[in-house]
Motif scaffolding. Structure first.
Motif, PDB file in Angstrom:
ATOM      1  N   GLN A  83       0.823  -1.212   0.000  1.00 27.08           N
ATOM      2  CA  GLN A  83       0.000   0.000   0.000  1.00 27.08           C
ATOM      3  C   GLN A  83       0.859   1.265   0.000  1.00 27.08           C
ATOM      4  O   GLN A  83       0.615   2.198  -0.774  1.00 27.08           O
ATOM      5  N   VAL A  84       1.871   1.281   0.868  1.00 27.22           N
ATOM      6  CA  VAL A  84       2.704   2.477   0.996  1.00 27.22           C
ATOM      7  C   VAL A  84       3.551   2.701  -0.256  1.00 27.22           C
ATOM      8  O   VAL A  84       3.829   3.845  -0.634  1.00 27.22           O
ATOM      9  N   MET A  85       3.946   1.616  -0.919  1.00 28.30           N
ATOM     10  CA  MET A  85       4.767   1.730  -2.127  1.00 28.30           C
ATOM     11  C   MET A  85       3.918   1.629  -3.397  1.00 28.30           C
ATOM     12  O   MET A  85       4.450   1.379  -4.480  1.00 28.30           O
ATOM     13  N   ALA A  86       2.630   1.853  -3.285  1.00 27.42           N
ATOM     14  CA  ALA A  86       1.712   1.654  -4.415  1.00 27.42           C
ATOM     15  C   ALA A  86       2.056   2.526  -5.614  1.00 27.42           C
ATOM     16  O   ALA A  86       1.855   2.126  -6.761  1.00 27.42           O
ATOM     17  N   THR A  87       2.570   3.716  -5.376  1.00 27.47           N
ATOM     18  CA  THR A  87       2.919   4.615  -6.486  1.00 27.47           C
ATOM     19  C   THR A  87       4.425   4.846  -6.580  1.00 27.47           C
ATOM     20  O   THR A  87       4.876   5.847  -7.139  1.00 27.47           O
ATOM     21  N   GLY A  88       5.193   3.926  -6.015  1.00 31.11           N
ATOM     22  CA  GLY A  88       6.638   4.035  -6.101  1.00 31.11           C
ATOM     23  C   GLY A  88       7.229   4.921  -5.018  1.00 31.11           C
ATOM     24  O   GLY A  88       6.529   5.432  -4.139  1.00 31.11           O
ATOM     25  N   TYR A  89       8.529   5.090  -5.095  1.00 27.82           N
ATOM     26  CA  TYR A  89       9.238   5.900  -4.105  1.00 27.82           C
ATOM     27  C   TYR A  89       8.852   7.371  -4.264  1.00 27.82           C
ATOM     28  O   TYR A  89       8.842   7.921  -5.367  1.00 27.82           O
ATOM     29  N   ILE A 137       4.345   4.863 -11.760  1.00 29.14           N
ATOM     30  CA  ILE A 137       4.399   3.531 -11.159  1.00 29.14           C
ATOM     31  C   ILE A 137       3.100   3.297 -10.399  1.00 29.14           C
ATOM     32  O   ILE A 137       2.643   4.170  -9.658  1.00 29.14           O
ATOM     33  N   HIS A 138       2.530   2.128 -10.616  1.00 26.21           N
ATOM     34  CA  HIS A 138       1.354   1.749  -9.826  1.00 26.21           C
ATOM     35  C   HIS A 138       1.457   0.266  -9.492  1.00 26.21           C
ATOM     36  O   HIS A 138       1.542  -0.575 -10.388  1.00 26.21           O
ATOM     37  N   LYS A 139       1.467  -0.031  -8.208  1.00 24.04           N
ATOM     38  CA  LYS A 139       1.611  -1.408  -7.740  1.00 24.04           C
ATOM     39  C   LYS A 139       0.291  -1.850  -7.107  1.00 24.04           C
ATOM     40  O   LYS A 139      -0.232  -1.174  -6.221  1.00 24.04           O
ATOM     41  N   ALA A 140      -0.248  -2.970  -7.584  1.00 29.05           N
ATOM     42  CA  ALA A 140      -1.533  -3.465  -7.078  1.00 29.05           C
ATOM     43  C   ALA A 140      -1.384  -4.915  -6.633  1.00 29.05           C
ATOM     44  O   ALA A 140      -0.940  -5.759  -7.417  1.00 29.05           O
ATOM     45  N   PRO A 141      -1.734  -5.235  -5.380  1.00 31.57           N
ATOM     46  CA  PRO A 141      -1.617  -6.620  -4.904  1.00 31.57           C
ATOM     47  C   PRO A 141      -2.820  -7.465  -5.316  1.00 31.57           C
ATOM     48  O   PRO A 141      -3.934  -6.951  -5.464  1.00 31.57           O
ATOM     49  N   TYR A 142      -2.572  -8.769  -5.491  1.00 33.08           N
ATOM     50  CA  TYR A 142      -3.648  -9.712  -5.784  1.00 33.08           C
ATOM     51  C   TYR A 142      -3.855 -10.686  -4.622  1.00 33.08           C
ATOM     52  O   TYR A 142      -4.951 -10.797  -4.091  1.00 33.08           O
ATOM     53  N   THR A 143      -2.790 -11.392  -4.261  1.00 34.31           N
ATOM     54  CA  THR A 143      -2.920 -12.428  -3.232  1.00 34.31           C
ATOM     55  C   THR A 143      -1.771 -12.341  -2.235  1.00 34.31           C
ATOM     56  O   THR A 143      -0.672 -11.866  -2.558  1.00 34.31           O
ATOM     57  N   SER A 161       0.511  -6.891  -9.563  1.00 38.60           N
ATOM     58  CA  SER A 161       0.945  -6.345 -10.850  1.00 38.60           C
ATOM     59  C   SER A 161       1.666  -5.024 -10.618  1.00 38.60           C
ATOM     60  O   SER A 161       1.413  -4.320  -9.638  1.00 38.60           O
ATOM     61  N   LEU A 162       2.559  -4.729 -11.539  1.00 38.76           N
ATOM     62  CA  LEU A 162       3.288  -3.464 -11.512  1.00 38.76           C
ATOM     63  C   LEU A 162       3.063  -2.786 -12.860  1.00 38.76           C
ATOM     64  O   LEU A 162       3.462  -3.313 -13.897  1.00 38.76           O
ATOM     65  N   ILE A 163       2.393  -1.651 -12.830  1.00 35.09           N
ATOM     66  CA  ILE A 163       2.106  -0.907 -14.058  1.00 35.09           C
ATOM     67  C   ILE A 163       3.125   0.223 -14.168  1.00 35.09           C
ATOM     68  O   ILE A 163       3.199   1.092 -13.297  1.00 35.09           O
TER      69      ILE A 163
END
Length: 325
Positions: A83-89, A137-143, A161-163
């Motif tokens: 969550q905290v790194m969802a949009t990168g550094y 950067i957008h990081k989304a968790p699945y499992t 996934s990492l967009i």
């Protein structure tokens, strides 16, 4: 006076026809084999997706309540990391960047093994490098999954996934070898890559709280390129010499200026146009054969990998079925 220089025997018309027929038959066989591999890859991808769906269904049936397990605190920290790194550094927000660093240090040991490199500072530098290399950067968790090892150690495997948004800096840093290929550059710049991401944290309690002593990261950058470009040959050209490895580590931090594509040189004055054209044709054929070989090797590797993955999932599915029964 007769000359001693041997004369080149003229190839008969029948022999020429035989050669052309053999070449045509070879090309047809190679084309059929490549088509077969492509069909196998597609079928195995569908079968893998089907089995993964069954596995997920059985897991739901078994009610894997990971959040209620004894490792729920570690699981929550891994979830918070995503969550905290969802949009990168946060390069533009020092206070939020400080929070990110504090979370990383709370989650990992100082000398964490990153597989190929080590140290929490190296991990942070890579996050910073991503922020400077990609437009977004957008990081989304699945499992999230907890796998116990023993009383002191366990694994937390997270997938998502990492967009990644691509800009000119991305080309300079990740794949500078295609800078002169304006066709590929124009197709990549301004677009986004959807890359499957898996992060596996090996957690251990050293008496001062549980931390990750090893982190295995798998970033499928190739799948992201294939989804965008839709052409294996273009993907091979981009990845051939790319400065990013399978764990997502950026190997090149230098900025390389983009130069315009070189124009095709004119035929040398001392070489006739006919000979120059023949040389070009030979070079083109050599390049085509190399690309076709790379394409074939990629397909064969995909078939082998997907076959193993199918067998693994079938075994996993059988184990889950027995557990339910």
């Amino acid at each position: 006076m007769s000359s001693n220089v041997p004369t080149k025997r003229k190839v008969s018309e029948r022999r020429q026809i035989q050669c052309r027929n053999n070449q045509r038959r070879y090309r047809e066989q190679a084309r059929n084999y490549m088509n077969l591999l492509e069909r196998q890859v597609t079928e195995l991808q569908h079968e893998t997706a089907r089995l993964e769906g069954h596995v997920d269904t059985w897991k739901s049936t078994l009610k894997y309540r990971l959040l209620r397990s004894s490792h729920s605190n570690d699981l929550e920290r891994v979830r918070e990391y995503w969550q905290v790194m969802a949009t990168g550094y946060a390069t533009q927000d020092p206070s939020y960047a400080a929070r990110q660093i504090a979370l990383i240090k709370n989650l990992m040991t100082e000398d964490v093994d990153l597989v190929g490199s080590h140290g929490i500072q190296k991990f942070i530098e890579q996050r910073q490098q991503y922020a400077y290399t990609f437009q977004s950067i957008h990081k989304a968790p699945y499992t999230f999954e907890v796998i116990p090892i023993n009383q002191e150690e366990h694994i937390i495997r997270s997938t998502g996934s990492l967009i990644l948004g691509v800009n000119e800096e991305t080309i300079r840093v990740i794949c500078p070898q295609i800078i002169s290929n304006q066709r590929l550059v124009s197709r990549l710049v301004g677009q986004k890559l959807l890359c499957p991401l898996q992060m596996t944290f090996y957690m251990s309690d050293n008496g001062h709280g549980s931390k990750a002593y090893r982190l295995e990261t798998s970033l499928d950058f190739t799948s992201g390129l294939l989804g965008l470009l839709g052409n294996l040959m273009d993907v091979v050209e981009v990845m051939n010499g790319a400065h990013i490895n399978g764990s997502g580590e950026i190997m090149n931090t230098r900025t390389i200026p983009i130069v315009p594509a070189p124009s095709l040189p004119a035929a040398p004055y001392m070489i006739s146009k006919r000979i120059y054209r023949q040389m070009q044709c030979r070079n083109n054929r050599r390049k085509y054969r190399a690309e076709a070989k790379a394409h074939l090797e990629m397909l064969e590797h995909s078939v082998e990998h997907l076959t193993k993955e199918t067998v693994r999932l079938e075994g996993h599915l059988e184990s889950l079925s027995l557990a339910v029964m």
